[in-house]
Scaffold this motif. Structure first.
Motif, short mmCIF file in Angstrom:
data_model
loop_
_atom_site.label_atom_id
_atom_site.label_comp_id
_atom_site.label_asym_id
_atom_site.label_seq_id
_atom_site.Cartn_x
_atom_site.Cartn_y
_atom_site.Cartn_z
N LEU A 172 0.81 -1.24 -0.08
CA LEU A 172 -0.08 0.07 -0.02
C LEU A 172 0.81 1.36 0.03
CD1 LEU A 172 -2.81 1.28 0.09
CD2 LEU A 172 -2.84 1.09 2.57
N THR A 173 1.73 1.25 0.78
CA THR A 173 2.46 2.65 1.09
C THR A 173 3.49 2.74 -0.08
OG1 THR A 173 4.15 1.68 2.65
CG2 THR A 173 2.24 2.71 3.39
N PRO A 174 3.63 3.74 -0.58
CA PRO A 174 4.72 3.96 -1.79
C PRO A 174 5.95 4.26 -1.64
CG PRO A 174 3.18 6.02 -1.61
CD PRO A 174 2.87 4.99 -0.59
N ASP A 175 6.82 3.45 -0.57
CA ASP A 175 8.15 3.62 -0.30
C ASP A 175 8.89 2.47 -0.33
OD1 ASP A 175 7.11 2.11 1.97
OD2 ASP A 175 6.79 4.00 3.38
N GLU A 176 10.04 2.38 0.29
CA GLU A 176 10.86 1.22 0.14
C GLU A 176 10.42 0.23 1.27
OE1 GLU A 176 14.82 2.65 0.80
OE2 GLU A 176 15.00 3.75 -0.88
N LYS A 177 9.94 0.40 2.08
CA LYS A 177 9.37 -0.45 3.03
C LYS A 177 8.28 -1.13 2.36
CE LYS A 177 7.70 -1.10 7.94
NZ LYS A 177 7.59 -0.39 9.22
N GLY A 178 7.20 -0.51 1.53
CA GLY A 178 6.12 -1.27 1.06
C GLY A 178 6.88 -2.13 0.06
N VAL A 179 7.66 -1.67 -0.85
CA VAL A 179 8.20 -2.45 -1.88
C VAL A 179 8.77 -4.01 -1.37
CG1 VAL A 179 9.77 -2.81 -3.70
CG2 VAL A 179 8.60 -0.89 -3.53
N ASN A 180 9.58 -3.69 -0.08
CA ASN A 180 10.30 -4.58 0.54
C ASN A 180 9.24 -5.63 0.92
OD1 ASN A 180 12.74 -3.74 0.04
ND2 ASN A 180 12.95 -2.87 2.02
N SER A 181 7.97 -5.25 1.55
CA SER A 181 7.03 -6.34 2.09
C SER A 181 6.43 -7.33 1.11
CB SER A 181 5.88 -5.27 2.88
OG SER A 181 5.34 -4.85 1.81
N ALA A 182 6.37 -6.70 -0.08
CA ALA A 182 5.75 -7.49 -1.14
C ALA A 182 6.73 -8.26 -1.93
CB ALA A 182 4.99 -6.71 -2.24
N LEU A 183 7.87 -7.91 -2.17
CA LEU A 183 9.04 -8.41 -3.21
C LEU A 183 9.87 -9.45 -2.19
CD1 LEU A 183 10.60 -8.24 -5.80
CD2 LEU A 183 12.18 -6.65 -4.50
N ASP A 184 9.85 -9.26 -0.79
CA ASP A 184 10.71 -10.32 -0.24
C ASP A 184 9.64 -11.48 0.08
OD1 ASP A 184 12.41 -8.19 0.22
OD2 ASP A 184 12.49 -8.25 2.65
N ARG A 185 8.37 -11.38 0.21
CA ARG A 185 7.36 -12.35 0.47
C ARG A 185 7.50 -13.21 -0.89
NH1 ARG A 185 2.16 -11.38 0.86
NH2 ARG A 185 2.47 -8.91 0.51
N ALA A 186 7.39 -12.53 -2.14
CA ALA A 186 7.45 -13.25 -3.36
C ALA A 186 8.67 -14.10 -3.48
CB ALA A 186 7.27 -11.97 -4.48
N ILE A 187 9.87 -13.58 -3.46
CA ILE A 187 10.90 -14.46 -3.73
C ILE A 187 11.00 -15.59 -2.67
CG2 ILE A 187 13.30 -14.13 -3.55
CD1 ILE A 187 13.32 -11.62 -4.90
N SER A 188 10.63 -15.26 -1.64
CA SER A 188 10.67 -16.28 -0.24
C SER A 188 9.69 -17.58 -0.63
CB SER A 188 10.03 -15.57 0.97
OG SER A 188 10.32 -16.70 2.07
N TYR A 189 8.42 -17.09 -1.19
CA TYR A 189 7.44 -18.06 -1.60
C TYR A 189 8.14 -18.82 -2.84
CZ TYR A 189 3.18 -17.05 1.24
OH TYR A 189 2.44 -16.85 2.09
N TYR A 190 8.89 -18.18 -3.69
CA TYR A 190 9.21 -18.79 -5.08
C TYR A 190 10.46 -19.91 -4.53
CZ TYR A 190 11.89 -19.12 -9.59
OH TYR A 190 12.48 -19.65 -10.58
N LYS A 191 11.24 -19.49 -3.82
CA LYS A 191 12.31 -20.48 -3.38
C LYS A 191 12.14 -21.46 -2.56
CE LYS A 191 16.03 -16.88 -3.78
NZ LYS A 191 17.34 -16.36 -3.33
#
Length: 830
Positions: A764-783
């Motif tokens: 939701l939040t347009p900042d680095e923390k917001g990006v990390n919350s989604a990107l980190d989860r995606a890569i973790s699920y993938y691996k």
């Protein structure tokens, strides 16, 4: 053999035992004899010492002692041997016990063999019965082939498959499945015959049981399939009779479906050309359009037979077809600045072509009017030709001539307006970005309406798009309705409220609009600057239908932050304002048939996706050592709206998390362009980062297919198509919850969303923390969970983002507006 040997050894042991017993008896006798001799000497009165001193006695005693000693040794040896023989006897007794058990097993095997022979006899009898069943099925096969031939003949006769025909085909498929099951039964029977020749008893026993089970199942299947086959035959015959009856009724009125849309679009262009060249009357043109619109078989035959005729003969042939038939669909004309694929800058071009084709598939007549740019992709236009007519339109106090061209783009008829104006409005080498864009597109809007008027067209809907053709709405009501172009309702779609087409009020007079009447707060005066006019505001005020490109964006633009000053106007006209999510062209974006991909694939077979990933890595010289390393893709225009600072952060974050990042896009903003050129230079030869700072249509298809994830971190996004295309290609979106992204991407961890709709990762939040919350989860699920990820990919690929649903919503808005207008006209006339 072992039994005979054991008997022999027992005999030997018994004999030796007897010998030992004899020796023991002799020993006992000897002992007794010696005992008797001793006392007898004493009794005779002899002195023992005397008897010892007697030589004869001594000799005799020595002899006896010697015999006794040897005998004693022999007895000891015999005792030892006797012990050994006893041990052997015990061993032999144990073996005899084993032999007895073996005899019992042999008797059991003999009994089991007799049981198996009996079972085999029963099996052979069942095989005979099964063979008789197969002979019956063979006759059914012949009947099935005959029926299939009848079906093929029926399909050749019927021009348009109906639901009943589809049902009949299902019956044929059921019969084909029956044939497969018969073949399987024959294979089972062959296998059963092969088992008869096996000699091993244990294997035979297992196979007999298997065959019994299979025969049991086969009997059941045969009975059920025979019943199903008979039912299918009956149902097929009923359907066949119904189809014949319906075909007779529909032969006259059924539309022609064996011709592509390009054929009908070309025919419509020919009719309009004759009308503009005044070779047919407006009434005749209208009636011929109706026939083409309804894909009438008679006009098709006439058009095909007129290919070898001259134009006057062709016109005469067509005029014979005119009738009083009326249309059931809507006549929609789009007036726009873009249309994919010939003139495309952003999503507007995709909407015009995608929505147009979807409406056309729904049996509506759709046409498009575009400027004739010099930078269009002319090779994508079919049958392009200049009409023998010149349309004059007003601008800057005088009339200017316009040349009109016609062509076909992806099955849609399109008209191109070429202004014969000294400013060469559309011969600039680019679509937008000129200093006089307001003049260019206000000129085009008026010329398009002039063309409709002079061509005698009577559309039900005129649909204009964005600020470039928003002028159409006030021009239509203020100038062209009084002239007789009054059949249409106006629809206006704003694709991005950031671009509103504001300009000083004096500029509005060039196209003939009355500034004094329009420069008012309730009309076209800009809400933020009173000395400016706002063309998007004019489109909102003067249109009957106003839409934007997603439901969430429709809500956002009604706020001060999202509306950019137009929230006041939108709230005032909220009853006619709607948000409809755009679709994508499933024919253009289809990984199963994409000619730009090296390997095609679909949701049921994802091997091609992995192969495309490997191929793109090699093409761009990215490391492919770890095939399972996640690849994050991003295709975008590098402008502030797209969250460029978040894209920059995502590049570095992906690298930290052990992934690869691929960016495709360019920027019209100089400082952003320089910034990303610097980043690209730093990563020029990096094994995990590649940045291509341009737009490449072919490469974009490869990136969609190769990437595992696709990031869209927009600050605001009216609709967005990249996330839909990414999912179509199995790339999971990582998106910010805004605009159309919020309406199409649903987080996998959001419990408020039904499980079947979760298809990506959001923040939701347009900042680095917001990006990390989604990107980190995606890569973790993938691996950590590759099977779960593959299921997510398949689910995303099966989401329907086609234009069909969106087109239905536009269709409803069109029809409701047209119905209200007709009701109002009827009320006025009475």
């Amino acid at each position: 053999m072992r039994l005979a040997e054991t008997d022999a050894r027992l005999k030997v042991a018994t004999q030796e035992k007897i010998n030992v017993e004899l020796l023991e008896d002799q020993l006992e006798k000897l002992k007794k004899e010696m005992a008797e001799r001793g006392p007898s000497s004493t009794e005779d009165g002899q002195d023992p010492s005397e008897s010892q001193n007697n030589p004869l006695n001594r000799q005799s005693l020595a002899s006896h002692c010697s015999d006794f000693s040897s005998l004693n040794e022999e007895v000891t040896a015999l005792k030892e041997e006797n012990k050994l023989l006893k041990n052997d006897i015990e061993v032999l007794n144990a073996k005899l016990a084993e032999i007895d058990k073996t005899d019992e097993k042999i008797l059991a095997v003999v009994k089991e063999r007799s049981v198996l022979e009996y079972s085999l006899a029963e099996l052979e009898s069942k095989l005979v019965i099964a063979q008789e069943s197969i002979s019956e099925l063979a006759s059914m096969k012949v009947e099935f082939k005959t029926l299939r031939g009848n079906v093929e003949h029926l399909q050749a006769l019927l021009e348009k498959p109906s639901e009943q025909a589809n049902h009949a085909l299902n019956v044929v498929q059921q019969n084909q499945e029956l044939q497969k099951k018969v073949d399987n039964l024959e294979a089972y029977l062959d296998e059963a015959k092969a088992f008869n020749s096996l000699s091993e008893q244990q294997l035979l026993q297992q196979q007999v049981k298997m065959l019994e089970q299979r025969l049991l199942q086969s009997d059941q299947e045969i009975q059920s399939q025979v019943q199903l086959y008979q039912d299918s035959i009956n149902e097929f015959q009923v359907t066949l009779r119904r189809l014949k009856d319906e075909n007779k009724e529909r032969q006259v009125e059924a539309p022609v479906v064996d011709m592509p849309w390009e054929f009908w679009s070309r025919l419509l262009l020919v009719i309009d050309g004759w009308l503009l060249e005044k070779k047919i009357s407006p009434n005749d043109a209208k009636l011929l359009r109706v026939m083409a619109w309804k894909r009438d078989a008679r006009i098709r035959e006439t058009f095909l037979t007129c290919k070898d005729k001259n134009e006057s003969e062709a016109v005469a042939s067509f005029l014979k077809l005119t009738s009083s038939r009326t249309s059931q669909g809507l006549y929609v004309i789009h007036i726009a600045a873009e249309m994919a694929p010939v003139a495309k800058v952003g999503g507007l071009g995709d909407v015009v072509s995608g929505l147009g084709k979807a409406l056309q598939r729904k049996q509506h007549l759709v046409e498009v009017i575009l400027p004739k740019y010099d930078c269009m992709q002319y090779d994508r236009i079919q049958s392009l030709k200049a009409l023998d007519v010149v349309v004059q339109s007003y601008f800057d106090g005088q009339l200017f001539k316009n040349k009109v061209w016609s062509g076909i783009i992806e099955g849609l008829p399109v008209y191109f307006i070429e202004p014969l104006h000294p400013a060469k409005f559309f011969w600039r080498g680019q679509f937008y970005g000129e200093h006089d864009d307001f003049k260019r597109f206000s000129y085009f809007s008026r010329a398009a309406l002039e063309f409709l008027l002079q061509a005698g067209k009577k559309p039900d809907i005129i649909h204009c798009h964005d600020w470039q053709t928003a002028f159409v709405a006030p021009l239509y009501w203020d100038i062209y309705t009084p002239k007789g172009l009054n059949s249409a309702r106006i629809a206006f779609t704003c694709h991005n409220f950031e671009y509103q087409g504001t300009t000083p009020t004096s500029e509005l007079t060039s196209c003939g609009l009355d500034v004094h009447q329009l420069n008012r707060p309730d009309r076209m005066q800009d809400n933020l600057s009173q000395h400016l006019v706002n063309s998007v505001k004019g489109g909102i005020v003067f249109s009957n239908i106003v839409t934007t490109v997603s439901p969430t964006y429709a809500q956002e633009v009604r706020t001060p932050e999202g509306g950019r000053g137009l929230h006041i106007t939108l709230n005032a006209h909220s009853r006619k304002f709607f948000g409809i999510l755009n679709g994508i062209d499933n024919e253009a974006w289809d990984p199963a048939r994409d000619a730009f991909l090296r390997f095609q694939y679909n949701a049921n077979d994802l091997h091609g996706k992995a192969e495309n990933k490997d191929a793109l890595r090699k093409q761009l010289k990215l490391s492919s050592i770890d095939a399972n390393m996640p690849l994050v893709g991003c295709i975008t225009r590098l402008v502030p709206q797209k969250g460029v600072h978040l894209i920059r952060h995502a590049i570095y974050r992906t690298l930290e998390l052990g992934g690869q990042f691929l960016l495709l896009g360019s920027s019209p903003v100089p400082n952003i362009e320089r910034e990303f050129e610097g980043i690209a230079s730093n990563f020029r030869n990096h094994p995990h980062i590649r940045m291509i700072l341009k737009y490449d249509e072919i490469l974009s298809h490869s990136i969609y297919a190769a990437s595992d994830m696709f990031i869209v971190p927009s600050l605001f996004e009216p609709c967005g198509l990249t996330q839909m295309i990414a999912m179509r290609y199995g790339s999971i979106p990582i998106a910010r919850k805004t605009g159309g992204l919020n309406d199409s991407v649903f987080d996998v961890d959001d419990d408020m969303v039904p499980l079947q709709f979760r298809n990506g990762f959001t923040f939701l939040t347009p900042d680095e923390k917001g990006v990390n919350s989604a990107l980190d989860r995606a890569i973790s699920y993938y691996k950590k969970n590759p099977e779960w990820w593959q299921h997510l990919v398949q689910k995303a690929m099966n989401v329907d983002f086609s234009w069909d649903s969106s087109a239905s919503q536009y269709e409803d808005l069109y029809e409701n507006s047209v119905s209200r207008a007709r009701a109002a006209n009827l009320a006025q006339s009475t």
